[in-house]
Design a protein around this motif. Structure first.
Motif, mmCIF file in Angstrom:
data_model
loop_
_atom_site.group_PDB
_atom_site.id
_atom_site.type_symbol
_atom_site.label_atom_id
_atom_site.label_comp_id
_atom_site.label_asym_id
_atom_site.label_seq_id
_atom_site.Cartn_x
_atom_site.Cartn_y
_atom_site.Cartn_z
ATOM 1 N N LYS A 1 7.879 4.071 -6.899
ATOM 2 C CA LYS A 1 6.798 3.194 -7.372
ATOM 3 C C LYS A 1 7.380 1.944 -8.030
ATOM 4 O O LYS A 1 6.818 0.857 -7.915
ATOM 5 N N HIS A 2 8.517 2.086 -8.713
ATOM 6 C CA HIS A 2 9.169 0.948 -9.351
ATOM 7 C C HIS A 2 10.547 0.732 -8.732
ATOM 8 O O HIS A 2 11.325 1.681 -8.607
ATOM 9 N N VAL A 3 10.838 -0.497 -8.335
ATOM 10 C CA VAL A 3 12.150 -0.824 -7.774
ATOM 11 C C VAL A 3 12.988 -1.498 -8.856
ATOM 12 O O VAL A 3 12.594 -2.530 -9.414
ATOM 13 N N VAL A 4 14.125 -0.880 -9.168
ATOM 14 C CA VAL A 4 15.007 -1.365 -10.228
ATOM 15 C C VAL A 4 16.230 -1.993 -9.576
ATOM 16 O O VAL A 4 16.939 -1.341 -8.815
ATOM 17 N N LYS B 1 11.232 4.436 -19.906
ATOM 18 C CA LYS B 1 10.071 5.178 -20.432
ATOM 19 C C LYS B 1 8.814 4.334 -20.363
ATOM 20 O O LYS B 1 7.726 4.835 -20.081
ATOM 21 N N ARG B 2 8.960 3.041 -20.631
ATOM 22 C CA ARG B 2 7.780 2.175 -20.609
ATOM 23 C C ARG B 2 7.190 2.134 -19.208
ATOM 24 O O ARG B 2 5.983 2.065 -19.028
ATOM 25 N N TYR B 3 8.029 2.155 -18.199
ATOM 26 C CA TYR B 3 7.513 2.153 -16.823
ATOM 27 C C TYR B 3 6.971 3.525 -16.451
ATOM 28 O O TYR B 3 5.994 3.632 -15.720
ATOM 29 N N GLN B 4 7.604 4.588 -16.964
ATOM 30 C CA GLN B 4 7.133 5.928 -16.632
ATOM 31 C C GLN B 4 5.759 6.186 -17.207
ATOM 32 O O GLN B 4 4.966 6.917 -16.633
ATOM 33 N N SER B 5 5.460 5.562 -18.354
ATOM 34 C CA SER B 5 4.212 5.889 -19.025
ATOM 35 C C SER B 5 3.065 4.960 -18.662
ATOM 36 O O SER B 5 1.947 5.173 -19.067
ATOM 37 N N LYS B 6 3.335 3.918 -17.893
ATOM 38 C CA LYS B 6 2.247 2.999 -17.549
ATOM 39 C C LYS B 6 2.189 2.796 -16.050
ATOM 40 O O LYS B 6 3.181 2.918 -15.341
ATOM 41 N N GLY C 1 19.610 4.978 -5.481
ATOM 42 C CA GLY C 1 18.702 5.604 -4.501
ATOM 43 C C GLY C 1 17.366 5.854 -5.167
ATOM 44 O O GLY C 1 17.045 5.205 -6.176
ATOM 45 N N THR C 2 16.615 6.803 -4.626
ATOM 46 C CA THR C 2 15.251 7.058 -5.100
ATOM 47 C C THR C 2 15.170 8.408 -5.802
ATOM 48 O O THR C 2 15.742 9.396 -5.324
ATOM 49 N N THR C 3 14.458 8.435 -6.925
ATOM 50 C CA THR C 3 14.323 9.691 -7.671
ATOM 51 C C THR C 3 13.431 10.665 -6.910
ATOM 52 O O THR C 3 12.591 10.258 -6.100
ATOM 53 N N ALA C 4 13.610 11.956 -7.203
ATOM 54 C CA ALA C 4 12.867 12.995 -6.480
ATOM 55 C C ALA C 4 11.360 12.847 -6.682
ATOM 56 O O ALA C 4 10.577 13.175 -5.785
ATOM 57 N N ASP C 5 10.942 12.336 -7.841
ATOM 58 C CA ASP C 5 9.497 12.197 -8.081
ATOM 59 C C ASP C 5 8.949 10.873 -7.541
ATOM 60 O O ASP C 5 7.778 10.551 -7.753
ATOM 61 N N MET C 6 9.780 10.109 -6.834
ATOM 62 C CA MET C 6 9.372 8.847 -6.207
ATOM 63 C C MET C 6 8.891 7.807 -7.230
ATOM 64 O O MET C 6 8.140 6.905 -6.900
ATOM 65 N N GLN C 7 9.340 7.926 -8.480
ATOM 66 C CA GLN C 7 8.942 6.942 -9.488
ATOM 67 C C GLN C 7 9.822 5.692 -9.446
ATOM 68 O O GLN C 7 9.349 4.592 -9.671
ATOM 69 N N GLN D 1 0.814 -1.223 0.000
ATOM 70 C CA GLN D 1 0.000 0.000 0.000
ATOM 71 C C GLN D 1 0.850 1.277 0.000
ATOM 72 O O GLN D 1 0.573 2.218 -0.725
ATOM 73 N N TYR D 2 1.876 1.310 0.867
ATOM 74 C CA TYR D 2 2.658 2.553 1.037
ATOM 75 C C TYR D 2 4.006 2.514 0.311
ATOM 76 O O TYR D 2 4.722 3.503 0.310
ATOM 77 N N HIS D 3 4.385 1.346 -0.229
ATOM 78 C CA HIS D 3 5.709 1.132 -0.841
ATOM 79 C C HIS D 3 6.818 1.151 0.193
ATOM 80 O O HIS D 3 7.998 1.221 -0.147
ATOM 81 N N TYR D 4 6.502 1.156 1.467
ATOM 82 C CA TYR D 4 7.470 0.980 2.556
ATOM 83 C C TYR D 4 6.663 0.788 3.840
ATOM 84 O O TYR D 4 5.425 0.779 3.811
ATOM 85 N N LEU D 5 7.358 0.586 4.962
ATOM 86 C CA LEU D 5 6.657 0.378 6.232
ATOM 87 C C LEU D 5 6.818 1.630 7.099
ATOM 88 O O LEU D 5 7.856 1.822 7.732
ATOM 89 N N PRO D 6 5.805 2.492 7.105
ATOM 90 C CA PRO D 6 5.916 3.712 7.905
ATOM 91 C C PRO D 6 5.975 3.387 9.399
ATOM 92 O O PRO D 6 5.377 2.400 9.850
ATOM 93 N N GLU D 7 6.646 4.248 10.117
ATOM 94 C CA GLU D 7 6.811 4.033 11.558
ATOM 95 C C GLU D 7 5.460 3.957 12.285
ATOM 96 O O GLU D 7 5.257 3.103 13.148
ATOM 97 N N PHE D 8 4.510 4.835 11.886
ATOM 98 C CA PHE D 8 3.218 4.817 12.574
ATOM 99 C C PHE D 8 2.521 3.478 12.374
ATOM 100 O O PHE D 8 1.816 2.988 13.271
#
Ligand code: FES
Length: 197
Positions: free
Chosen positions: A95-98, A172-177, A128-134, A55-62
């Motif tokens: 959103k996508h882990v490479v 690009k294929r992942y960015q567009s879908k 690491g992770t891109t600024a847009d969290m993609q 759901q969150y793409h990680y495990l939030p502390e809360f």
């Protein structure tokens, strides 16, 4: 943009970086919906963490604290499970882990150049992770299909024989879908067939 902060887990004597300061009302509601469908038993811990990770793409502390109180177990126990399995992350991921394989077979067939090209295309100075969290880019050691080197895994898809020239098109294929692009699913099926003929 959400606020993040270094948040202490005094129960386990550790500091976990980059977790939410607090849940939003919507996040709390989503979490309570997940919790309402699970049994209050320790056996529910891993499936529950998997659902939260999805759901969150990680495990939030809360969420870890709320799961501990719901299942009537300690935060330490939840934290230990959350840090044991590599499928869980305590930091926000894209959103996508490479996963770029830098194992020996992939390394000698050009994987470092593929990784360089990927980082440049995604404007990252290091994995690491891109600024847009993609995207979250990680380097890994052998994903088990050395005959297809160099190999990159994106989410559950295997991209065999990747070259620098193919990187931009693949991203690009992942960015567009929204989810798994159809041609990536084909590549994965093709790769699996070549691993297990
Ligand atoms: S070294 Fe890359 S898949 Fe084995």
């Amino acid at each position: 943009m959400r606020d993040y902060a270094v948040y202490p887990f005094p129960e386990v004597g550790a500091f976990v970086a980059l977790t939410h300061v607090a849940a939003t009302e919507q996040e709390s509601d989503q979490l309570e919906t997940l919790l309402s469908n699970c049994e209050e038993a320790r056996d529910s811990l891993i499936p529950l963490l998997q659902e939260i990770q999805t759901q969150y793409h990680y495990l939030p502390e809360f969420a870890l604290r709320r799961v501990a109180s719901k299942l009537n177990i300690s935060v330490t126990d939840v934290y230990q499970v959350a840090t044991f399995y590599s499928c869980f992350s305590l930091e926000p991921v894209g959103k996508h882990v490479v996963q770029v394989c830098l194992g020996t077979a992939c390394h000698v067939r050009g994987a470092p150049r593929v990784l360089d090209r990927m980082l440049r295309d995604l404007k990252l100075s290091a994995p690491g992770t891109t600024a847009d969290m993609q995207f979250t880019v990680r380097s890994v050691r052998c994903v088990g299909c050395c005959g297809l080197a160099p190999v990159v895994r994106v989410d559950d898809n295997t991209h065999p024989n990747l070259t620098q020239a193919k990187v931009r098109g693949m991203l690009k294929r992942y960015q567009s879908k929204e989810a798994c692009p159809a041609d990536s699913a084909d590549e994965t099926a093709d790769a699996e067939a070549r691993i297990n003929p």
